[in-house]
Design a protein around this motif. Structure first.
Motif, PDB file in Angstrom:
ATOM      1  N   GLU A 187      99.316  26.403  -0.431  1.00 55.95           N
ATOM      2  CA  GLU A 187      98.721  25.228   0.226  1.00 55.95           C
ATOM      3  C   GLU A 187      97.276  25.501   0.629  1.00 55.95           C
ATOM      4  O   GLU A 187      96.417  24.617   0.538  1.00 55.95           O
ATOM      5  CB  GLU A 187      99.553  24.843   1.446  1.00 55.95           C
ATOM      6  N   GLU A 188      96.982  26.732   1.062  1.00 54.67           N
ATOM      7  CA  GLU A 188      95.613  27.094   1.450  1.00 54.67           C
ATOM      8  C   GLU A 188      94.669  26.977   0.255  1.00 54.67           C
ATOM      9  O   GLU A 188      93.571  26.442   0.371  1.00 54.67           O
ATOM     10  CB  GLU A 188      95.594  28.518   2.017  1.00 54.67           C
ATOM     11  N   GLY A 189      95.099  27.482  -0.882  1.00 58.24           N
ATOM     12  CA  GLY A 189      94.289  27.375  -2.101  1.00 58.24           C
ATOM     13  C   GLY A 189      94.089  25.932  -2.514  1.00 58.24           C
ATOM     14  O   GLY A 189      93.010  25.551  -2.988  1.00 58.24           O
ATOM     15  N   TYR A 190      95.119  25.136  -2.328  1.00 62.20           N
ATOM     16  CA  TYR A 190      95.028  23.703  -2.658  1.00 62.20           C
ATOM     17  C   TYR A 190      93.988  23.014  -1.782  1.00 62.20           C
ATOM     18  O   TYR A 190      93.158  22.251  -2.272  1.00 62.20           O
ATOM     19  CB  TYR A 190      96.405  23.050  -2.474  1.00 62.20           C
ATOM     20  N   VAL A 191      94.005  23.305  -0.486  1.00 62.50           N
ATOM     21  CA  VAL A 191      93.038  22.699   0.429  1.00 62.50           C
ATOM     22  C   VAL A 191      91.621  23.122   0.058  1.00 62.50           C
ATOM     23  O   VAL A 191      90.701  22.295   0.041  1.00 62.50           O
ATOM     24  CB  VAL A 191      93.375  23.062   1.896  1.00 62.50           C
ATOM     25  N   ILE A 192      91.435  24.393  -0.250  1.00 59.21           N
ATOM     26  CA  ILE A 192      90.118  24.880  -0.655  1.00 59.21           C
ATOM     27  C   ILE A 192      89.654  24.173  -1.920  1.00 59.21           C
ATOM     28  O   ILE A 192      88.491  23.761  -2.035  1.00 59.21           O
ATOM     29  CB  ILE A 192      90.148  26.414  -0.842  1.00 59.21           C
ATOM     30  N   HIS A 193      90.556  24.012  -2.871  1.00 53.89           N
ATOM     31  CA  HIS A 193      90.232  23.313  -4.125  1.00 53.89           C
ATOM     32  C   HIS A 193      89.807  21.864  -3.854  1.00 53.89           C
ATOM     33  O   HIS A 193      88.827  21.375  -4.429  1.00 53.89           O
ATOM     34  CB  HIS A 193      91.441  23.363  -5.060  1.00 53.89           C
ATOM     35  N   ILE A 194      90.508  21.179  -2.975  1.00 57.04           N
ATOM     36  CA  ILE A 194      90.182  19.787  -2.656  1.00 57.04           C
ATOM     37  C   ILE A 194      88.840  19.714  -1.933  1.00 57.04           C
ATOM     38  O   ILE A 194      88.028  18.821  -2.192  1.00 57.04           O
ATOM     39  CB  ILE A 194      91.303  19.132  -1.817  1.00 57.04           C
ATOM     40  N   LYS A 195      88.586  20.660  -1.039  1.00 57.25           N
ATOM     41  CA  LYS A 195      87.302  20.673  -0.342  1.00 57.25           C
ATOM     42  C   LYS A 195      86.150  20.869  -1.321  1.00 57.25           C
ATOM     43  O   LYS A 195      85.091  20.244  -1.190  1.00 57.25           O
ATOM     44  CB  LYS A 195      87.281  21.771   0.727  1.00 57.25           C
ATOM     45  N   GLU A 196      86.347  21.737  -2.301  1.00 54.17           N
ATOM     46  CA  GLU A 196      85.319  21.934  -3.328  1.00 54.17           C
ATOM     47  C   GLU A 196      85.103  20.648  -4.120  1.00 54.17           C
ATOM     48  O   GLU A 196      83.966  20.290  -4.442  1.00 54.17           O
ATOM     49  CB  GLU A 196      85.713  23.072  -4.270  1.00 54.17           C
ATOM     50  N   MET A 197      86.194  19.949  -4.427  1.00 55.35           N
ATOM     51  CA  MET A 197      86.091  18.684  -5.144  1.00 55.35           C
ATOM     52  C   MET A 197      85.306  17.662  -4.315  1.00 55.35           C
ATOM     53  O   MET A 197      84.456  16.948  -4.827  1.00 55.35           O
ATOM     54  CB  MET A 197      87.482  18.139  -5.469  1.00 55.35           C
ATOM     55  N   VAL A 198      85.581  17.614  -3.001  1.00 62.76           N
ATOM     56  CA  VAL A 198      84.871  16.685  -2.110  1.00 62.76           C
ATOM     57  C   VAL A 198      83.384  17.032  -2.075  1.00 62.76           C
ATOM     58  O   VAL A 198      82.531  16.140  -2.121  1.00 62.76           O
ATOM     59  CB  VAL A 198      85.500  16.712  -0.695  1.00 62.76           C
ATOM     60  N   ASP A 199      83.079  18.327  -2.014  1.00 59.08           N
ATOM     61  CA  ASP A 199      81.678  18.750  -2.032  1.00 59.08           C
ATOM     62  C   ASP A 199      80.968  18.271  -3.294  1.00 59.08           C
ATOM     63  O   ASP A 199      79.848  17.751  -3.242  1.00 59.08           O
ATOM     64  CB  ASP A 199      81.571  20.275  -1.935  1.00 59.08           C
ATOM     65  N   GLU A 200      81.622  18.456  -4.439  1.00 55.26           N
ATOM     66  CA  GLU A 200      81.039  18.023  -5.708  1.00 55.26           C
ATOM     67  C   GLU A 200      80.835  16.507  -5.735  1.00 55.26           C
ATOM     68  O   GLU A 200      79.808  16.018  -6.206  1.00 55.26           O
ATOM     69  CB  GLU A 200      81.936  18.443  -6.876  1.00 55.26           C
ATOM     70  N   LEU A 201      81.815  15.765  -5.237  1.00 51.78           N
ATOM     71  CA  LEU A 201      81.697  14.310  -5.230  1.00 51.78           C
ATOM     72  C   LEU A 201      80.574  13.848  -4.308  1.00 51.78           C
ATOM     73  O   LEU A 201      79.828  12.920  -4.643  1.00 51.78           O
ATOM     74  CB  LEU A 201      83.020  13.665  -4.835  1.00 51.78           C
ATOM     75  N   TYR A 202      80.424  14.482  -3.158  1.00 51.35           N
ATOM     76  CA  TYR A 202      79.318  14.126  -2.256  1.00 51.35           C
ATOM     77  C   TYR A 202      77.973  14.485  -2.878  1.00 51.35           C
ATOM     78  O   TYR A 202      76.990  13.761  -2.704  1.00 51.35           O
ATOM     79  CB  TYR A 202      79.466  14.812  -0.896  1.00 51.35           C
ATOM     80  N   ASP A 203      77.923  15.617  -3.595  1.00 57.80           N
ATOM     81  CA  ASP A 203      76.671  16.008  -4.252  1.00 57.80           C
ATOM     82  C   ASP A 203      76.295  15.029  -5.361  1.00 57.80           C
ATOM     83  O   ASP A 203      75.115  14.858  -5.661  1.00 57.80           O
ATOM     84  CB  ASP A 203      76.778  17.420  -4.823  1.00 57.80           C
ATOM     85  N   GLY A 204      77.291  14.406  -5.955  1.00 55.09           N
ATOM     86  CA  GLY A 204      77.048  13.481  -7.058  1.00 55.09           C
ATOM     87  C   GLY A 204      76.653  12.076  -6.636  1.00 55.09           C
ATOM     88  O   GLY A 204      76.364  11.227  -7.477  1.00 55.09           O
ATOM     89  N   ILE A 205      76.632  11.817  -5.333  1.00 52.79           N
ATOM     90  CA  ILE A 205      76.289  10.471  -4.860  1.00 52.79           C
ATOM     91  C   ILE A 205      74.800  10.214  -5.068  1.00 52.79           C
ATOM     92  O   ILE A 205      73.964  11.030  -4.683  1.00 52.79           O
ATOM     93  CB  ILE A 205      76.651  10.302  -3.363  1.00 52.79           C
ATOM     94  N   THR A 206      74.502   9.075  -5.672  1.00 52.60           N
ATOM     95  CA  THR A 206      73.111   8.647  -5.754  1.00 52.60           C
ATOM     96  C   THR A 206      72.825   7.817  -4.518  1.00 52.60           C
ATOM     97  O   THR A 206      73.465   6.801  -4.272  1.00 52.60           O
ATOM     98  CB  THR A 206      72.854   7.799  -7.014  1.00 52.60           C
ATOM     99  N   ASN A 207      71.868   8.260  -3.741  1.00 46.37           N
ATOM    100  CA  ASN A 207      71.635   7.634  -2.456  1.00 46.37           C
ATOM    101  C   ASN A 207      70.450   6.665  -2.486  1.00 46.37           C
ATOM    102  O   ASN A 207      69.731   6.537  -1.527  1.00 46.37           O
ATOM    103  CB  ASN A 207      71.443   8.695  -1.376  1.00 46.37           C
ATOM    104  N   THR A 208      70.242   6.013  -3.612  1.00 41.28           N
ATOM    105  CA  THR A 208      69.124   5.086  -3.707  1.00 41.28           C
ATOM    106  C   THR A 208      69.445   3.738  -3.080  1.00 41.28           C
ATOM    107  O   THR A 208      68.554   3.052  -2.607  1.00 41.28           O
ATOM    108  CB  THR A 208      68.754   4.863  -5.189  1.00 41.28           C
TER     109      THR A 208
END
Length: 163
Positions: free
Chosen positions: A49-70
């Protein structure tokens, strides 16, 4: 076609052999992406479960980085998409602690996002609702965990109230 109840399905699955169950699971995985994702979680990630949470957090980071804020419209749309993904992962896990951790992380990332979303009422209300949901789940956790998460929740609420 009217679907059978879970009790009926459970009764029928108990009567099937292991080979038939394997074929049913593989066939189920072919039809929807969510079915495949759930099977992946149950087979490969449920024990860690710990690895799963870390994986999801990384996914969230990537999705936030991909936001175009124009444009604020696209920003809101992207944040809602990220929240949908987080909620889906929470449903797969079915763990209260995982739910709290992921909701708090989502809100933390939202409040730290640049450009600041703190002047946008819609996104602040969304964050407020997620923090309220996390607070409800914190009450259901063990006392030691409650204290840790309540501290984090209070800090996020303070940051939310600043604006």
């Amino acid at each position: 076609m009217k679907p059978a109840t879970l009790a009926q399905i459970k009764k029928e699955l108990n009567m099937r052999s292991s080979d038939e169950l394997l074929n049913l699971c593989l066939r189920l995985g072919r039809f929807k992406k969510e079915n495949k994702e759930l099977l992946t979680y149950l087979l490969f990630e449920a024990e860690d479960e710990e690895g799963y949470v870390i994986h999801i957090k990384e996914m969230v980071d990537e999705l936030y980085d991909g936001i175009t804020n124009t444009n604020m419209y696209y920003l809101k749309k992207s944040v809602r998409k990220i929240l949908r993904e987080v909620k889906k992962c929470i449903r797969y896990s079915n763990s209260k602690e995982t739910e709290v951790r992921l909701l708090l992380y989502f809100c933390e990332k939202l409040l730290d996002f640049k450009p600041s979303v703190k002047r946008n009422t819609t996104l602040m209300n969304l964050c407020e609702r997620q923090l309220a949901m996390a607070a409800k789940q914190i009450d259901k956790l063990h006392e030691d965990l409650q204290m840790d998460y309540e501290e984090e929740l209070n800090e996020l609420n303070k940051e939310l109230r600043k604006y």
